[in-house]
Design a protein around this motif. Structure first.
Motif, short mmCIF file in Angstrom:
data_model
loop_
_atom_site.label_atom_id
_atom_site.label_comp_id
_atom_site.label_asym_id
_atom_site.label_seq_id
_atom_site.Cartn_x
_atom_site.Cartn_y
_atom_site.Cartn_z
N VAL A 207 0.84 -1.19 0.00
CA VAL A 207 0.00 0.00 0.00
C VAL A 207 0.88 1.25 0.00
CG1 VAL A 207 -1.82 1.25 1.24
CG2 VAL A 207 -1.74 -1.26 1.33
N ASN A 208 0.54 2.20 -0.88
CA ASN A 208 1.08 3.55 -0.79
C ASN A 208 0.03 4.39 -0.09
OD1 ASN A 208 1.89 6.21 -1.12
ND2 ASN A 208 2.51 5.97 -3.24
N PRO A 209 0.18 4.64 1.21
CA PRO A 209 -0.88 5.33 1.96
C PRO A 209 -1.05 6.77 1.49
CG PRO A 209 1.07 5.07 3.33
CD PRO A 209 1.33 4.30 2.07
N ALA A 210 -2.28 7.25 1.56
CA ALA A 210 -2.56 8.63 1.13
C ALA A 210 -1.91 9.65 2.05
CB ALA A 210 -4.06 8.85 1.07
N PHE A 211 -1.73 9.26 3.30
CA PHE A 211 -1.17 10.18 4.30
C PHE A 211 -0.08 9.47 5.08
CE2 PHE A 211 -1.38 11.45 8.84
CZ PHE A 211 -0.84 12.72 8.72
N VAL A 212 1.06 10.14 5.23
CA VAL A 212 2.15 9.63 6.07
C VAL A 212 2.49 10.73 7.06
CG1 VAL A 212 4.54 8.85 6.12
CG2 VAL A 212 3.05 8.16 4.24
N PRO A 213 2.35 10.47 8.37
CA PRO A 213 2.49 11.54 9.36
C PRO A 213 3.91 11.95 9.67
CG PRO A 213 1.96 9.46 10.43
CD PRO A 213 1.90 9.21 8.96
N GLN A 214 4.92 11.33 9.02
CA GLN A 214 6.30 11.64 9.36
C GLN A 214 7.09 12.08 8.14
OE1 GLN A 214 4.86 8.74 10.76
NE2 GLN A 214 4.54 10.04 12.54
N HIS B 254 1.46 -4.93 3.07
CA HIS B 254 2.82 -4.43 3.24
C HIS B 254 2.74 -2.92 3.11
CE1 HIS B 254 7.12 -3.98 1.39
NE2 HIS B 254 7.13 -3.80 2.70
N ILE B 255 3.13 -2.20 4.16
CA ILE B 255 3.10 -0.73 4.13
C ILE B 255 4.46 -0.23 4.60
CG2 ILE B 255 1.77 1.33 4.69
CD1 ILE B 255 -0.46 -0.41 5.75
N HIS B 256 5.23 0.26 3.65
CA HIS B 256 6.60 0.72 3.95
C HIS B 256 6.75 2.08 3.25
CE1 HIS B 256 10.79 1.05 4.57
NE2 HIS B 256 11.22 0.43 3.48
N ALA B 257 6.49 3.14 4.01
CA ALA B 257 6.32 4.46 3.40
C ALA B 257 7.51 5.38 3.55
CB ALA B 257 5.07 5.15 3.98
N ILE B 258 8.39 5.15 4.52
CA ILE B 258 9.50 6.07 4.74
C ILE B 258 10.77 5.28 5.06
CG2 ILE B 258 7.99 7.91 5.62
CD1 ILE B 258 9.03 7.26 8.43
N CYS C 90 9.30 8.10 18.65
CA CYS C 90 7.91 8.49 18.90
C CYS C 90 7.13 8.62 17.59
CB CYS C 90 7.85 9.81 19.67
SG CYS C 90 8.42 9.67 21.39
N THR C 91 7.74 9.27 16.61
CA THR C 91 7.02 9.43 15.34
C THR C 91 6.91 8.09 14.61
OG1 THR C 91 9.04 10.06 14.14
CG2 THR C 91 7.73 11.83 15.10
N HIS C 92 7.89 7.20 14.80
CA HIS C 92 7.78 5.89 14.14
C HIS C 92 6.67 5.07 14.78
CE1 HIS C 92 9.73 3.66 10.96
NE2 HIS C 92 9.45 2.56 11.63
N LEU C 93 6.49 5.23 16.06
CA LEU C 93 5.38 4.56 16.72
C LEU C 93 4.04 5.09 16.20
CD1 LEU C 93 4.73 2.45 18.90
CD2 LEU C 93 4.66 4.33 20.55
N ALA C 94 3.96 6.40 15.97
CA ALA C 94 2.74 6.97 15.40
C ALA C 94 2.48 6.42 14.00
CB ALA C 94 2.84 8.49 15.36
N LEU C 95 3.55 6.17 13.26
CA LEU C 95 3.42 5.57 11.95
C LEU C 95 2.85 4.17 12.05
CD1 LEU C 95 4.13 6.20 8.93
CD2 LEU C 95 6.26 4.97 9.33
N MET C 96 3.32 3.39 13.03
CA MET C 96 2.78 2.05 13.23
C MET C 96 1.28 2.11 13.54
SD MET C 96 5.42 0.13 12.75
CE MET C 96 5.90 1.43 11.58
N TRP D 217 -0.83 -11.22 8.25
CA TRP D 217 0.42 -10.47 8.34
C TRP D 217 0.20 -9.00 8.03
CZ3 TRP D 217 4.53 -13.21 10.05
CH2 TRP D 217 4.52 -14.59 9.88
N LEU D 218 0.91 -8.17 8.77
CA LEU D 218 1.09 -6.77 8.41
C LEU D 218 2.59 -6.52 8.39
CD1 LEU D 218 0.12 -3.87 7.83
CD2 LEU D 218 0.12 -3.48 10.31
N ASN D 219 3.15 -6.32 7.20
CA ASN D 219 4.58 -6.01 7.07
C ASN D 219 4.72 -4.49 7.11
OD1 ASN D 219 7.18 -5.37 5.94
ND2 ASN D 219 7.29 -7.44 5.12
N VAL D 220 5.42 -3.99 8.12
CA VAL D 220 5.55 -2.55 8.30
C VAL D 220 6.88 -2.03 7.76
CG1 VAL D 220 3.97 -2.49 10.26
CG2 VAL D 220 6.43 -2.86 10.67
#
Length: 398
Positions: free
Chosen positions: A142-149, A188-192, A199-205, A225-228
Motif C-alpha cells: 500500500v502507498n498510503p494517502a497520508f504519512v504523518p512523518q 505491506h506498508i513501507h512508506a519512509i 515516537c514518530t515511528h510509533l505513530a506511523l505504526m 500479516w502486516l509487514n511494516v
C-alpha cells in the motif's frame, strides 16, 4: 569491533609504497549479538526479517541465519543468495519491477510471501501460478494517502513508483477472490526510510494499524500479516544519538496490547541491523592545499563507499595514525584545521566528508569510516576507472 581490533588489522599490514591500505572490515560477532538484541526486544507478535539489500555478502547472511526470523529480498538474484545460505529460511519478496522470471523463481523457491505492487503484477502472478497449479501467498503493498512523518527517503504519502495507491486497494480486494492463483495474506506498508525518531515511528505504526483494521472490518477480511517495512534510521550525523529502539518497542507493546490485532507484524530492517558491524578503512595517499582549503586524498572513495555521496552527508570517521614513513622526503600533513576527505576518482563529487576538523592527519595515516556495514560496498560503482577493489575482511570468533 573495538579500536584495538582495528589497530591489530592495521599493524598486521606492512606499510607499502605501492599498495596503500584499503579495506572493509565486518564484525560478525557484533552483528549476531545485535540481531539477537533487536529481536528479543520486540513484542512476541512481531518478527524481525533482514533486508539483504543492505549487505548481501554470504558471510553476513550465514551469520544472521538463525538470529533473524527470515530474509527480505528484492530480486531473483537475492533469492538465490538467501537460498544458498539456508534452504528453508522464510523469505519475503519485494520490489516494484518483478519480471515473470522472478515471479516464477519465487514460486520455485517456496517464497513465504510476495509483495504485490500493482494490479498488473497481481494478474501476472495469478496467471503464472495457475499455469503451474500453484497458489501464491501475497501481501498487497500500500502507498498510503497520508504519512504523518518526514524522513530521509519517502516511498509513500506521495506519488512514487512503490506500491498501490490507498484509494485503489478496495478494488483489488474485490478482484482477488476471482483469481484462483492468489491467496491474500495481508498488507505491506513501507512508506519512509531512515526515520530517527522513535515516537514518530510509533505513530506511523498506529497509522498502519488503522488502515489494516479498517479494511478488515469493511471487507470482512482476516489478515495474517502486516509487514511494516524497515524505515528505522541510523544517525550518521551523530552516532552517539541512535534511534531509541527500546523505547519504540515498549510503545509498540502498549499499542499491541491496546489494539489486540490478530495479524503478526513483520519488520524488515537492513541498515538499522547491519550498519554498525562494518568499517571502511582507507589510507591517506596525499595531503594538499588548494586556495586555502585542505584536501586529503584517499586510496578508495565513492566507487567503494557511495553512501556519503548518495546521501550528501559528512560520514563519521576516525583517524588511525601510522608513524612509519617510507619516503626520504617530508611527509604532507594538516594540523588542527578543517580538511575535506576525497577519493581517487576523476570527479569533484568523490567526497566522503567535507570541511571536517582534524587534530592531525598525515599522508600514510588511515581514515576509518564508521557505520559502513550497510549500503556501502553494495550500492557502489565498483569498476569505475578500474581501480583495485578493497580487501574485504569478515571477523568472526575473535
Amino acid at each position: 569491533m573495538s579500536l584495538q581490533h582495528l589497530r591489530n588489522y592495521l599493524e598486521g599490514r606492512t606499510q607499502s609504497r605501492t599498495q596503500p591500505i584499503c579495506a572493509y572490515l565486518y564484525d560478525l560477532v557484533h552483528l549476531r549479538a545485535r540481531a539477537d538484541s533487536l529481536r528479543q526486544s520486540l513484542p512476541p507478535q512481531c518478527k524481525l526479517f533482514y533486508a539483504i539489500k543492505a549487505n548481501s555478502d554470504e558471510p553476513v547472511l550465514k551469520a544472521l541465519a538463525g538470529h533473524v526470523d527470515g530474509f527480505e529480498v528484492a530480486s531473483l538474484g537475492e533469492i538465490h543468495r538467501a537460498r544458498a545460505v539456508d534452504d528453508s529460511i522464510p523469505i519475503v519478496f519485494g520490489g516494484p519491477g518483478k519480471s515473470d522470471a522472478e515471479l516464477e523463481g519465487a514460486l520455485d523457491q517456496r517464497i513465504m510471501l510476495t509483495h504485490v505492487e500493482s494490479e498488473h503484477q497481481l494478474r501476472r502472478l495469478d496467471w503464472i501460478a495457475r499455469s503451474r497449479n500453484q497458489v501464491a501467498d501475497i501481501l498487497l503493498r500500500v502507498n498510503p494517502a497520508f504519512v504523518p512523518q518526514q524522513a530521509t527517503l519517502r516511498m509513500g504519502g506521495q506519488a512514487t513508483q512503490f506500491g498501490i495507491d490507498e484509494t485503489q486497494i478496495p478494488a483489488l480486494f474485490e478482484l482477488i477472490p476471482t483469481l484462483p492463483g492468489i491467496r491474500l495474506k495481508g498488507l505491506h506498508i513501507h512508506a519512509i526510510s531512515n526515520n530517527l525518531d522513535a515516537c514518530t515511528h510509533l505513530a506511523l505504526m498506529q497509522h498502519y494499524f488503522d488502515l489494516a483494521e479498517a479494511w478488515q472490518r469493511r471487507y470482512g477480511l482476516a489478515f495474517d500479516w502486516l509487514n511494516v517495512g524497515g524505515g528505522i534510521g541510523v544517525n550518521y550525523a551523530n552516532p552517539n544519538a541512535p534511534f531509541d529502539w527500546n523505547s519504540f518497542c515498549a510503545g509498540l507493546s502498549a499499542l499491541i496490547a491496546a489494539r489486540q490485532p490478530r495479524f503478526q507484524i513483520v519488520f524488515e530492517c537492513g541498515r538499522f541491523l547491519a550498519a554498525d558491524c562494518g568499517y571502511y578503512m582507507s589510507e591517506v595517499t596525499d595531503i594538499k592545499t588548494s586556495y586555502n582549503k585542505h584536501f586529503a586524498i584517499l586510496r578508495g572513495g565513492s566507487h567503494h563507499f557511495r553512501l556519503p555521496v548518495s546521501w550528501q552527508h559528512n560520514h563519521p570517521f576516525m583517524v588511525l595514525a601510522r608513524d612509519s614513513w617510507p619516503y626520504p622526503f617530508s611527509r604532507p600533513a594538516v594540523h588542527d584545521a578543517p580538511v575535506t576527505l576525497c577519493g581517487e576518482l576523476c570527479t569533484p563529487k568523490d567526497t566522503l566528508a567535507r570541511d571536517v576538523h582534524v587534530e592531525r592527519l598525515r599522508a600514510g595515516d588511515c581514515v576509518v569510516f564508521l557505520l559502513a556495514g550497510a549500503y556501502g560496498w553494495h550500492i557502489s560503482h565498483h569498476d569505475f576507472l578500474s581501480h583495485p577493489h578493497p580487501e574485504r575482511v569478515f571477523l568472526d570468533n575473535y
